[in-house]
Design a protein around this motif. Sequence first.
Motif, PDB file in Angstrom:
ATOM      1  N   VAL A 167       0.845  -1.198   0.000  1.00  0.00           N
ATOM      2  CA  VAL A 167       0.000   0.000   0.000  1.00  0.00           C
ATOM      3  C   VAL A 167       0.879   1.246   0.000  1.00  0.00           C
ATOM      4  O   VAL A 167       1.353   1.700   1.036  1.00  0.00           O
ATOM      5  N   GLU A 168       1.124   1.746  -1.204  1.00  0.00           N
ATOM      6  CA  GLU A 168       1.815   3.033  -1.342  1.00  0.00           C
ATOM      7  C   GLU A 168       0.852   3.994  -2.014  1.00  0.00           C
ATOM      8  O   GLU A 168      -0.359   3.797  -1.961  1.00  0.00           O
ATOM      9  N   LEU A 169       1.344   5.025  -2.643  1.00  0.00           N
ATOM     10  CA  LEU A 169       0.485   6.093  -3.150  1.00  0.00           C
ATOM     11  C   LEU A 169      -0.515   5.596  -4.200  1.00  0.00           C
ATOM     12  O   LEU A 169      -1.709   5.897  -4.123  1.00  0.00           O
ATOM     13  N   THR A 170      -0.041   4.820  -5.166  1.00  0.00           N
ATOM     14  CA  THR A 170      -0.934   4.332  -6.221  1.00  0.00           C
ATOM     15  C   THR A 170      -1.981   3.372  -5.672  1.00  0.00           C
ATOM     16  O   THR A 170      -3.161   3.441  -6.030  1.00  0.00           O
ATOM     17  N   LYS A 171      -1.548   2.461  -4.796  1.00  0.00           N
ATOM     18  CA  LYS A 171      -2.488   1.505  -4.200  1.00  0.00           C
ATOM     19  C   LYS A 171      -3.537   2.227  -3.359  1.00  0.00           C
ATOM     20  O   LYS A 171      -4.731   1.880  -3.401  1.00  0.00           O
ATOM     21  N   ALA A 172      -3.106   3.228  -2.602  1.00  0.00           N
ATOM     22  CA  ALA A 172      -4.059   3.996  -1.790  1.00  0.00           C
ATOM     23  C   ALA A 172      -5.068   4.706  -2.673  1.00  0.00           C
ATOM     24  O   ALA A 172      -6.266   4.766  -2.355  1.00  0.00           O
ATOM     25  N   GLY A 173      -4.592   5.250  -3.799  1.00  0.00           N
ATOM     26  CA  GLY A 173      -5.505   5.893  -4.728  1.00  0.00           C
ATOM     27  C   GLY A 173      -6.533   4.930  -5.291  1.00  0.00           C
ATOM     28  O   GLY A 173      -7.720   5.265  -5.413  1.00  0.00           O
ATOM     29  N   THR A 174      -6.094   3.710  -5.622  1.00  0.00           N
ATOM     30  CA  THR A 174      -7.010   2.696  -6.135  1.00  0.00           C
ATOM     31  C   THR A 174      -8.050   2.309  -5.087  1.00  0.00           C
ATOM     32  O   THR A 174      -9.245   2.164  -5.394  1.00  0.00           O
ATOM     33  N   MET A 175      -7.602   2.164  -3.846  1.00  0.00           N
ATOM     34  CA  MET A 175      -8.526   1.796  -2.769  1.00  0.00           C
ATOM     35  C   MET A 175      -9.554   2.900  -2.518  1.00  0.00           C
ATOM     36  O   MET A 175     -10.744   2.630  -2.320  1.00  0.00           O
ATOM     37  N   LEU A 176      -9.103   4.146  -2.537  1.00  0.00           N
ATOM     38  CA  LEU A 176     -10.036   5.258  -2.335  1.00  0.00           C
ATOM     39  C   LEU A 176     -11.017   5.372  -3.504  1.00  0.00           C
ATOM     40  O   LEU A 176     -12.197   5.689  -3.314  1.00  0.00           O
ATOM     41  N   ASN A 177     -10.514   5.102  -4.703  1.00  0.00           N
ATOM     42  CA  ASN A 177     -11.409   5.138  -5.865  1.00  0.00           C
ATOM     43  C   ASN A 177     -12.482   4.061  -5.772  1.00  0.00           C
ATOM     44  O   ASN A 177     -13.649   4.304  -6.119  1.00  0.00           O
ATOM     45  N   ASN A 178     -12.110   2.878  -5.300  1.00  0.00           N
ATOM     46  CA  ASN A 178     -13.090   1.801  -5.143  1.00  0.00           C
ATOM     47  C   ASN A 178     -14.150   2.138  -4.096  1.00  0.00           C
ATOM     48  O   ASN A 178     -15.271   1.630  -4.157  1.00  0.00           O
ATOM     49  N   ALA A 179     -13.774   3.000  -3.138  1.00  0.00           N
ATOM     50  CA  ALA A 179     -14.730   3.367  -2.089  1.00  0.00           C
ATOM     51  C   ALA A 179     -15.603   4.554  -2.467  1.00  0.00           C
ATOM     52  O   ALA A 179     -16.743   4.678  -2.000  1.00  0.00           O
ATOM     53  N   THR A 180     -15.087   5.454  -3.321  1.00  0.00           N
ATOM     54  CA  THR A 180     -15.805   6.688  -3.618  1.00  0.00           C
ATOM     55  C   THR A 180     -16.336   6.766  -5.047  1.00  0.00           C
ATOM     56  O   THR A 180     -17.230   7.568  -5.322  1.00  0.00           O
ATOM     57  N   PHE A 181     -15.741   5.985  -5.945  1.00  0.00           N
ATOM     58  CA  PHE A 181     -16.115   6.027  -7.368  1.00  0.00           C
ATOM     59  C   PHE A 181     -15.933   7.432  -7.959  1.00  0.00           C
ATOM     60  O   PHE A 181     -16.756   7.917  -8.724  1.00  0.00           O
ATOM     61  N   GLU A 182     -14.813   8.052  -7.595  1.00  0.00           N
ATOM     62  CA  GLU A 182     -14.456   9.361  -8.144  1.00  0.00           C
ATOM     63  C   GLU A 182     -13.041   9.291  -8.722  1.00  0.00           C
ATOM     64  O   GLU A 182     -12.112   9.910  -8.203  1.00  0.00           O
ATOM     65  N   PRO A 183     -12.856   8.553  -9.802  1.00  0.00           N
ATOM     66  CA  PRO A 183     -11.497   8.311 -10.316  1.00  0.00           C
ATOM     67  C   PRO A 183     -10.778   9.574 -10.774  1.00  0.00           C
ATOM     68  O   PRO A 183      -9.568   9.701 -10.546  1.00  0.00           O
ATOM     69  N   PHE A 184     -11.499  10.485 -11.428  1.00  0.00           N
ATOM     70  CA  PHE A 184     -10.828  11.676 -11.950  1.00  0.00           C
ATOM     71  C   PHE A 184     -10.239  12.508 -10.815  1.00  0.00           C
ATOM     72  O   PHE A 184      -9.080  12.927 -10.867  1.00  0.00           O
ATOM     73  N   LYS A 185     -11.021  12.752  -9.790  1.00  0.00           N
ATOM     74  CA  LYS A 185     -10.540  13.554  -8.666  1.00  0.00           C
ATOM     75  C   LYS A 185      -9.375  12.873  -7.951  1.00  0.00           C
ATOM     76  O   LYS A 185      -8.344  13.499  -7.676  1.00  0.00           O
ATOM     77  N   ILE A 186      -9.533  11.603  -7.645  1.00  0.00           N
ATOM     78  CA  ILE A 186      -8.525  10.903  -6.842  1.00  0.00           C
ATOM     79  C   ILE A 186      -7.218  10.756  -7.601  1.00  0.00           C
ATOM     80  O   ILE A 186      -6.140  11.061  -7.076  1.00  0.00           O
ATOM     81  N   PHE A 187      -7.293  10.311  -8.850  1.00  0.00           N
ATOM     82  CA  PHE A 187      -6.047  10.081  -9.582  1.00  0.00           C
ATOM     83  C   PHE A 187      -5.409  11.381 -10.046  1.00  0.00           C
ATOM     84  O   PHE A 187      -4.206  11.410 -10.331  1.00  0.00           O
ATOM     85  N   THR A 188      -6.173  12.453 -10.092  1.00  0.00           N
ATOM     86  CA  THR A 188      -5.565  13.774 -10.292  1.00  0.00           C
ATOM     87  C   THR A 188      -4.722  14.145  -9.079  1.00  0.00           C
ATOM     88  O   THR A 188      -3.604  14.667  -9.212  1.00  0.00           O
ATOM     89  N   MET A 189      -5.253  13.875  -7.889  1.00  0.00           N
ATOM     90  CA  MET A 189      -4.490  14.128  -6.663  1.00  0.00           C
ATOM     91  C   MET A 189      -3.234  13.255  -6.618  1.00  0.00           C
ATOM     92  O   MET A 189      -2.151  13.722  -6.244  1.00  0.00           O
ATOM     93  N   VAL A 190      -3.377  11.979  -6.996  1.00  0.00           N
ATOM     94  CA  VAL A 190      -2.233  11.068  -7.014  1.00  0.00           C
ATOM     95  C   VAL A 190      -1.160  11.583  -7.972  1.00  0.00           C
ATOM     96  O   VAL A 190       0.032  11.642  -7.636  1.00  0.00           O
ATOM     97  N   ALA A 191      -1.567  11.975  -9.182  1.00  0.00           N
ATOM     98  CA  ALA A 191      -0.621  12.498 -10.170  1.00  0.00           C
ATOM     99  C   ALA A 191       0.067  13.756  -9.666  1.00  0.00           C
ATOM    100  O   ALA A 191       1.273  13.949  -9.874  1.00  0.00           O
ATOM    101  N   LEU A 192      -0.688  14.627  -8.981  1.00  0.00           N
ATOM    102  CA  LEU A 192      -0.114  15.863  -8.457  1.00  0.00           C
ATOM    103  C   LEU A 192       0.937  15.574  -7.390  1.00  0.00           C
ATOM    104  O   LEU A 192       2.001  16.211  -7.368  1.00  0.00           O
ATOM    105  N   ILE A 193       0.679  14.602  -6.531  1.00  0.00           N
ATOM    106  CA  ILE A 193       1.653  14.255  -5.492  1.00  0.00           C
ATOM    107  C   ILE A 193       2.918  13.679  -6.119  1.00  0.00           C
ATOM    108  O   ILE A 193       4.041  14.021  -5.721  1.00  0.00           O
ATOM    109  N   TYR A 194       2.759  12.810  -7.112  1.00  0.00           N
ATOM    110  CA  TYR A 194       3.931  12.284  -7.816  1.00  0.00           C
ATOM    111  C   TYR A 194       4.728  13.420  -8.464  1.00  0.00           C
ATOM    112  O   TYR A 194       5.965  13.430  -8.432  1.00  0.00           O
TER     113      TYR A 194
END
Length: 216
Positions: A167-194
């Motif tokens: 469970v690192e940044l990408t895995k956490a993003g995937t888990m949050l996406n599965n819980a919220t169904f907001e892929p654009f918002k979450i993976f935008t945040m993930v990309a910004l952190i990277y």
Amino acid sequence: MIEFSNWDLLRNLLLAARWTVLLSLTAFIGGGLVGLLLTAMRLTRRRALHWFVRLYVEVFQGTPLLMQLFLVFFGLSLMGFDISAWAAAAIALTLFTSAFLTEIWRGCIDTLPKGQWEASRCLGLSFTQTLKNIILPQAIRVALAPTVGFSVQVIKGTALASIIGFVELTKAGTMLNNATFEPFKIFTMVALIYFLLCYPLSLASQRLEKKFNGAR
């Protein structure tokens, strides 16, 4: 669907980013130590060591990092070793990093005039003395920029550790996406952190190259 505020999402991603940074540091430091040893072996006159280093580099540069993660994690488990996802990711990334750093450092050393090795032998200096006092001080200036630049690839490579359950940044993003169904918002945040992790290193690499005039 679970409701999360933007701050909740960002906070969880930042907490996971700590493991991305820690894994990157572990892989880079471990890969650097192994790479330094392999580079020294490559510089000796023993052909057996040359072929070993060459084979090592070809294997880890010529195979995908994802396959290396699978082989370390599942391969060691099949052999009876109880290995965690963290340990498997650290080992695989260390091996991967060391192969590339070995080639980077070997190439930087090869840019130095060959006459310096010959002059050192004429002065009666040993291989270790030549490497320590003459070759490395010059090679470090040339190698610093590409080494820092490669650290960006190490950080981005940690994203593949999510495949084996770490469970690192990408895995956490995937888990949050599965819980919220907001892929654009979450993976935008993930990309910004990277981006915030990688851009300062890329900028530092460019400045170091200009400072030490590595291109010339």
